[in-house]
Scaffold this active site. Structure first.
Site, short mmCIF file in Angstrom:
data_model
loop_
_atom_site.label_atom_id
_atom_site.label_comp_id
_atom_site.label_asym_id
_atom_site.label_seq_id
_atom_site.Cartn_x
_atom_site.Cartn_y
_atom_site.Cartn_z
N ASP A 117 32.62 45.98 52.61
CA ASP A 117 33.58 45.36 51.67
C ASP A 117 33.11 45.38 50.40
O ASP A 117 33.09 46.14 49.50
CB ASP A 117 34.23 44.14 52.53
CG ASP A 117 35.50 43.56 51.63
OD1 ASP A 117 35.99 44.46 50.50
OD2 ASP A 117 35.85 42.74 51.86
N LYS A 145 35.71 50.12 53.25
CA LYS A 145 36.96 50.30 52.46
C LYS A 145 36.79 51.25 51.37
O LYS A 145 35.76 51.38 50.71
CB LYS A 145 37.15 48.89 51.96
CG LYS A 145 37.62 48.05 52.98
CD LYS A 145 38.23 46.65 52.87
CE LYS A 145 38.72 45.74 53.87
NZ LYS A 145 39.16 44.59 53.78
N ASP A 173 37.69 40.07 62.70
CA ASP A 173 38.57 38.82 63.28
C ASP A 173 39.34 38.39 61.96
O ASP A 173 39.16 38.58 60.91
CB ASP A 173 37.72 37.62 63.47
CG ASP A 173 36.92 36.92 62.14
OD1 ASP A 173 36.20 37.73 61.60
OD2 ASP A 173 36.86 35.86 62.31
P1 IMP Z 1 30.91 42.53 52.77
O1 IMP Z 1 31.91 41.90 51.62
O2 IMP Z 1 30.48 43.91 52.43
O3 IMP Z 1 29.49 41.49 52.70
O4 IMP Z 1 31.38 42.19 54.18
C1 IMP Z 1 31.41 40.83 54.46
C2 IMP Z 1 32.08 40.71 55.83
O5 IMP Z 1 33.44 40.43 55.49
C3 IMP Z 1 32.06 41.86 56.83
O6 IMP Z 1 31.10 41.92 57.64
C4 IMP Z 1 33.13 41.06 57.76
O7 IMP Z 1 32.90 40.27 58.76
C5 IMP Z 1 34.17 40.34 56.69
N1 IMP Z 1 35.20 41.32 56.19
C6 IMP Z 1 35.52 42.19 55.18
N2 IMP Z 1 36.70 42.55 55.12
C7 IMP Z 1 37.14 42.15 56.37
C8 IMP Z 1 38.66 42.76 57.01
O8 IMP Z 1 39.43 43.50 56.28
N3 IMP Z 1 38.73 42.09 58.33
C9 IMP Z 1 37.84 41.35 58.73
N4 IMP Z 1 36.78 40.89 58.26
C10 IMP Z 1 36.49 41.51 57.00
#
Ligand code: IMP
Ligand code: MG
Length: 199
Positions: A117, A145, A173
């Site tokens: 994300d 994404k 979740d």
């Molecule tokens: P990052 O922002 O790439 O560090 O992702 C962080 C974490 O946010 C991911 O590993 C997920 O646990 C959570 N996350 C991000 N987007 C979603 C979503 O659409 N649904 C559920 N969890 C999410």
């Protein structure tokens, strides 16, 4: 007509789902393909492969992936990364919770995460593991994404690129609910509001 999974199970978790984005059969097929590609790339890792699933979101993905890998001799070391921000909002920063995985030095590290994300989680883990002498660090995410922060974050293995929506299921979740759903889907607006209000 309702997707198959929604017709078979008529319980509250499924009722909260707006639409199924990735059905369980598609996940299973993609996990097999990822495992074949990863397995070939680590053919010469000489028993020095350490898989690091990022808890809790990658619980199901990692469990399926490691069983599909052709390598039988590997270490599995869990890590937990906390992201700051609301449960359904983009994270604004990340930190490792608890001890760092052992067996890093000289090992080929494969980070396994649920979704890419903001990219904060992968950037943090990659730099920690590289600093601690890993022979190589690669990452595999089930979902990515289609947003600039995710698309610009280095990642070697991606299951599915999805639109910028909040998704749950197959480990992902909302307030620790819905992780056990066998598919990835979006939540109905009323479920988001209901769970959010009780969180
Ligand atoms: P990052 O922002 O790439 O560090 O992702 C962080 C974490 O946010 C991911 O590993 C997920 O646990 C959570 N996350 C991000 N987007 C979603 C979503 O659409 N649904 C559920 N969890 C999410
Ligand atoms: Mg996570």
């Amino acid at each position: 007509m309702a997707p198959e999974a929604l017709r078979i199970h008529d319980d509250r978790l499924h009722e909260d789902i707006e639409k199924v984005l990735v059905p369980s059969a598609a996940i299973a097929e993609r996990v097999r393909a990822l495992a074949a590609a990863i397995g070939a790339d680590y053919e010469h890792a000489d028993g020095r492969l350490t898989v690091v699933p990022v808890m809790t979101g990658s619980l199901l993905f990692a469990a399926d992936l490691v069983r599909a890998l052709p390598q039988r001799r590997m270490r599995i070391q869990l890590t937990t990364v906390s992201s700051y921000g609301g449960t359904a909002t983009a994270s604004r920063g990340s930190s490792i919770v608890g001890a760092l995985p052992k067996h890093l030095e000289g090992h080929h590290i494969l980070i396994v995460d649920d979704i890419l994300d903001s990219g904060g989680t992968l950037r943090l883990l990659r730099s920690e593991f590289e600093q601690r002498g890993a022979a190589s660090v690669r990452a595999s995410v089930l979902l990515r994404k289609r947003i600039p922060s995710a698309l610009s974050t280095p990642v070697e293995y991606v299951g599915f690129d999805i639109d910028d929506e909040f998704v749950v299921g197959y480990g992902l979740d909302y307030d620790d609910l819905y992780r056990n759903l066998p598919y990835v889907g979006t939540l109905r607006r009323d479920a988001l509001a209901r769970v959010g209000a009780s969180a």
